[in-house]
Design an enzyme around this catalytic site. Sequence first.
Site, PDB file in Angstrom:
ATOM      1  N   ARG A 230      40.131 -36.486 -16.149  1.00  0.00           N
ATOM      2  CA  ARG A 230      39.550 -36.881 -14.868  1.00  0.00           C
ATOM      3  C   ARG A 230      40.418 -36.329 -13.742  1.00  0.00           C
ATOM      4  O   ARG A 230      41.647 -36.301 -13.854  1.00  0.00           O
ATOM      5  CB  ARG A 230      39.503 -38.411 -14.752  1.00  0.00           C
ATOM      6  CG  ARG A 230      38.408 -39.051 -15.584  1.00  0.00           C
ATOM      7  CD  ARG A 230      37.037 -38.788 -14.986  1.00  0.00           C
ATOM      8  NE  ARG A 230      35.995 -39.530 -15.663  1.00  0.00           N
ATOM      9  CZ  ARG A 230      35.125 -39.009 -16.526  1.00  0.00           C
ATOM     10  NH1 ARG A 230      35.181 -37.725 -16.832  1.00  0.00           N
ATOM     11  NH2 ARG A 230      34.188 -39.754 -17.068  1.00  0.00           N
ATOM     12  N   HIS A 278      32.863 -29.275 -13.788  1.00  0.00           N
ATOM     13  CA  HIS A 278      32.675 -30.408 -14.711  1.00  0.00           C
ATOM     14  C   HIS A 278      31.638 -30.028 -15.778  1.00  0.00           C
ATOM     15  O   HIS A 278      30.609 -30.706 -15.938  1.00  0.00           O
ATOM     16  CB  HIS A 278      32.236 -31.665 -13.951  1.00  0.00           C
ATOM     17  CG  HIS A 278      32.572 -32.948 -14.687  1.00  0.00           C
ATOM     18  ND1 HIS A 278      33.073 -34.059 -14.070  1.00  0.00           N
ATOM     19  CD2 HIS A 278      32.477 -33.277 -15.996  1.00  0.00           C
ATOM     20  CE1 HIS A 278      33.258 -35.025 -14.961  1.00  0.00           C
ATOM     21  NE2 HIS A 278      32.899 -34.565 -16.146  1.00  0.00           N
TER      22      HIS A 278
END
Length: 315
Positions: A230, A278
Amino acid sequence: MRHAVSSAPTVLLLSTTLDLGYLVEPMRDALPGADVRLWPDADPDSVEMAICWRPPAGVLAGMPRLRLIHSIGAGIDHITADPDLPDRPLCRMIDGAMAAGIREYVLWSVLYFHRDFDVAARQRAQRLWRARAPVPAGEWTVGVLGLGAIGLGVAAALRDLGYRVRGWSRSPKQVDGVECFAGPEGLVPCIEACDVVVSILPLTADTRRLFDREVLSRLRPGAAFVNVGRGEQLVLDDLLGLLDEGHLRGAVLDVFEVEPLPPDHAAWAHPAVVVTPHMASRTDRRDIARQAAENYRRAVGGQPLIGRVERERGY
Ligand code: GLV
């Protein structure tokens, strides 16, 4: 008061950042009879299962019949960020296809540095023809941070390619052919001998801003960093600083504190950084629907849930 179990439950798809419309049909197929709706188009009193990606804060707390909260991904930090999250079973995706996606992304990233593709990319801009002899994989050390189901697969794949692999996890693990380290005191000993460090960690209070200047500068000179965990785990300015100073070689980053990464962010243009959107993995919509439906049936039947998260632990 206990509410009766509905054979045609209301399932609500909620996200503040994604259009989850693509899940409506698969969810109807996986849970026949269910009334599948997209937030905010539902009566909060009727919702029994919420399937989420960054759900709006405070909304789930207003659903008295909610029996299950399901993430569409491997992470649940985007759900637990809600300060009013009700105390209901919370599940994340356990998904072989997602693990494979991350494994492929990481293998590419490790090879990118190990086989000097980053050097070649920079040379290409100068039309410079220069090559050095490849270093055998067995002389390269890769650190895999996070040894959950996904990290274990990554570590095994790297080991099978011949790399020396080190792994780090919160609690001690034993993995064939992988030198394992654990706990806060194990982090620096794990990473300091690595040529590339790959983070696949879940976002928890312990991992938020974990990779700051202090930790990153413990990587050996010329090491590279890969983040598929993350964005909030990395202090990006600290990383860019260490790249500019020449302490680190490069970075491949798939996750960012703010996504999409703003167009004017320095990381986009940094010659030593590969920014990807992502994209390391994406769970198939049919798999999400199948697991959520199965978990709904299990919740109703009082059976153990797939991918149930320990709220205290954070994953
Ligand atoms: C993606 O980041 C996920 O949580 O699955």
